[in-house]
Motif scaffolding. Sequence first.
Motif, PDB file in Angstrom:
ATOM      1  N   ARG A  85       0.831  -1.206   0.000  1.00  2.13           N
ATOM      2  CA  ARG A  85       0.000   0.000   0.000  1.00  2.13           C
ATOM      3  C   ARG A  85       0.866   1.257   0.000  1.00  2.13           C
ATOM      4  O   ARG A  85       0.553   2.236  -0.699  1.00  2.13           O
ATOM      5  N   LEU A  86       1.947   1.257   0.769  1.00  2.00           N
ATOM      6  CA  LEU A  86       2.849   2.409   0.801  1.00  2.00           C
ATOM      7  C   LEU A  86       3.475   2.650  -0.569  1.00  2.00           C
ATOM      8  O   LEU A  86       3.565   3.795  -1.037  1.00  2.00           O
ATOM      9  N   ILE A  87       3.909   1.588  -1.223  1.00  2.19           N
ATOM     10  CA  ILE A  87       4.479   1.716  -2.571  1.00  2.19           C
ATOM     11  C   ILE A  87       3.435   2.261  -3.540  1.00  2.19           C
ATOM     12  O   ILE A  87       3.735   3.139  -4.375  1.00  2.19           O
ATOM     13  N   ALA A  88       2.200   1.763  -3.425  1.00  4.45           N
ATOM     14  CA  ALA A  88       1.118   2.237  -4.302  1.00  4.45           C
ATOM     15  C   ALA A  88       0.819   3.711  -4.061  1.00  4.45           C
ATOM     16  O   ALA A  88       0.569   4.472  -5.010  1.00  4.45           O
ATOM     17  N   LEU A  94       3.404  10.232  -7.332  1.00 12.78           N
ATOM     18  CA  LEU A  94       4.370  10.617  -8.364  1.00 12.78           C
ATOM     19  C   LEU A  94       3.746  10.708  -9.755  1.00 12.78           C
ATOM     20  O   LEU A  94       4.267  11.429 -10.625  1.00 12.78           O
ATOM     21  N   THR A  95       2.635   9.987  -9.982  1.00 13.42           N
ATOM     22  CA  THR A  95       2.069   9.917 -11.335  1.00 13.42           C
ATOM     23  C   THR A  95       0.812  10.738 -11.542  1.00 13.42           C
ATOM     24  O   THR A  95       0.501  11.101 -12.676  1.00 13.42           O
ATOM     25  N   ILE A 106      -7.799   7.354 -14.482  1.00 18.19           N
ATOM     26  CA  ILE A 106      -7.000   6.161 -14.816  1.00 18.19           C
ATOM     27  C   ILE A 106      -6.064   5.760 -13.679  1.00 18.19           C
ATOM     28  O   ILE A 106      -6.154   4.624 -13.174  1.00 18.19           O
ATOM     29  N   PRO A 107      -5.146   6.654 -13.221  1.00 20.86           N
ATOM     30  CA  PRO A 107      -4.281   6.238 -12.104  1.00 20.86           C
ATOM     31  C   PRO A 107      -5.058   6.017 -10.817  1.00 20.86           C
ATOM     32  O   PRO A 107      -4.651   5.197  -9.978  1.00 20.86           O
ATOM     33  N   THR A 108      -6.195   6.725 -10.661  1.00 18.86           N
ATOM     34  CA  THR A 108      -7.001   6.563  -9.452  1.00 18.86           C
ATOM     35  C   THR A 108      -7.611   5.171  -9.382  1.00 18.86           C
ATOM     36  O   THR A 108      -7.582   4.507  -8.343  1.00 18.86           O
ATOM     37  N   ARG A 171      -2.388  16.785  -2.541  1.00 17.41           N
ATOM     38  CA  ARG A 171      -1.075  16.178  -2.330  1.00 17.41           C
ATOM     39  C   ARG A 171      -0.722  16.070  -0.848  1.00 17.41           C
ATOM     40  O   ARG A 171      -0.041  15.134  -0.417  1.00 17.41           O
ATOM     41  N   THR A 172      -1.190  17.023  -0.059  1.00 16.74           N
ATOM     42  CA  THR A 172      -0.955  16.964   1.391  1.00 16.74           C
ATOM     43  C   THR A 172      -1.659  15.760   1.996  1.00 16.74           C
ATOM     44  O   THR A 172      -1.128  15.102   2.900  1.00 16.74           O
ATOM     45  N   PHE A 173      -2.849  15.446   1.490  1.00 16.36           N
ATOM     46  CA  PHE A 173      -3.585  14.285   1.999  1.00 16.36           C
ATOM     47  C   PHE A 173      -2.883  12.988   1.619  1.00 16.36           C
ATOM     48  O   PHE A 173      -2.923  12.013   2.372  1.00 16.36           O
ATOM     49  N   ILE A 174      -2.253  12.954   0.441  1.00 20.55           N
ATOM     50  CA  ILE A 174      -1.472  11.767   0.071  1.00 20.55           C
ATOM     51  C   ILE A 174      -0.300  11.597   1.034  1.00 20.55           C
ATOM     52  O   ILE A 174      -0.033  10.493   1.524  1.00 20.55           O
TER      53      ILE A 174
END
Length: 427
Positions: A85-88, A94-95, A106-108, A171-174
């Motif tokens: 999950r961390l890698i995802a 990043l994408t 698509i990435p979502t 991005r802050t939430f990510i």
Amino acid sequence: MEISDHQSNIQIIKDFSSNLISAFSADMFSLAMGLMLLAETGMSLSFGLSMIIMPLVSLLGLMPIGNLVDRHRHKPLLVISILIRLIALVGYALTIGYFHGVGKIIPTVLFLIINYIVQSVMTTGYNAAIHELVNEKHIQKLSSLTQSATSFANIFSPIVATSFYALLGFRTFIAFSIAANALTLVILLSMKFHYQPVAQIHSDNESSQWTLFKDGLHYISSNRFLRYVMSGGVFLNLMISALNIGMPFMVVHQLHAGDLSLGILNSLYASGVLIGNLVIAMLPPIKRLTRILTSAFMLVGVTLLMFGFVVIPGLGVKTLRVVGGLILCISGISLAFLNTPMGIYIQKTVPTDLLGRVSSTVMSINMASTPIGIIIFTVIFQVWPSWLNFTASGAILIGFTLVLSRLMYREERREPMGANQPIEENR
């Protein structure tokens, strides 16, 4: 090795903390993601992606995930799941910036698929590992407090997410979700899993995957009480969809009571679930399961029926907020006394070497009934008056409960529930 009460209490604190952090960050991230997609795409589907993807992933993963959990030690499995999950999350961060407008879906979608596979493995893994964390006396307390953490997150995470989203950005939430998962991993690594001897399972091909899964199905088919309760859970999810679909439609579009009224009703409903689980955590071990489950089923039906009378056009907004909120709070308490005791029953009766497969099957079947109910009631609320749909759904659920309760009481008298023990795999 026997797990002491002191060790159990320490594990409960760690597990509760881990679940609270995980649920709170996941709910905030999910809401922020929906807001981001809504702003970028303008599509109402932005908040519905999870409701589509989660049941599909759960159904497709029903066989392999249950088998996976029962074939491997749970702590390494949970650690690997969090790392994936961390890698995802990092990959998503990043994408996502390279996509624009509708393309952000698509990435979502790719991230959500990975995330819900991980979530399904972790949920099933935790359910199967409860006996490795606490002794039997503390199973009820651990299960109820775990559900309490989820309920607390459901109540307060939307408030925090909507308040800070405009200021902080997606991005802050990510970044917050990455930090929360890293902290969850640290807590998990500090927890001690007391592994118990179970039947050894060896499987290297797809045919044996089906054989292993069939063992879980055989146990469910041979346990009438479990089948009755599963049937009740499926039917309840169908009927409760009337509330999930109909309440926003009725409150905002027909009664014109505003988003504030809807927020109050949703909060009181979630508060009821939280209150119910906290009460269960303080109660002595549940012994009369059938009486508790049938009473809770009946109370959910009664509250659903009563809510129909509260939302009859012409009643005031204050009546809706006060009386309707009280009814929904009671309904939430009733749901807690359905879900948590049923989970405790599975923990205490299902053989430890089948817990993963049985838990995965029960969870997936119940989850699969939700989108079916949503589709049915989406159509029904366009045809008949909303208040009538609530009262009719409540009345149908009450009638179903009367039949179900007779079957459950008869089965409980016929075969008292025993403790879980490893069994030989059916070959």
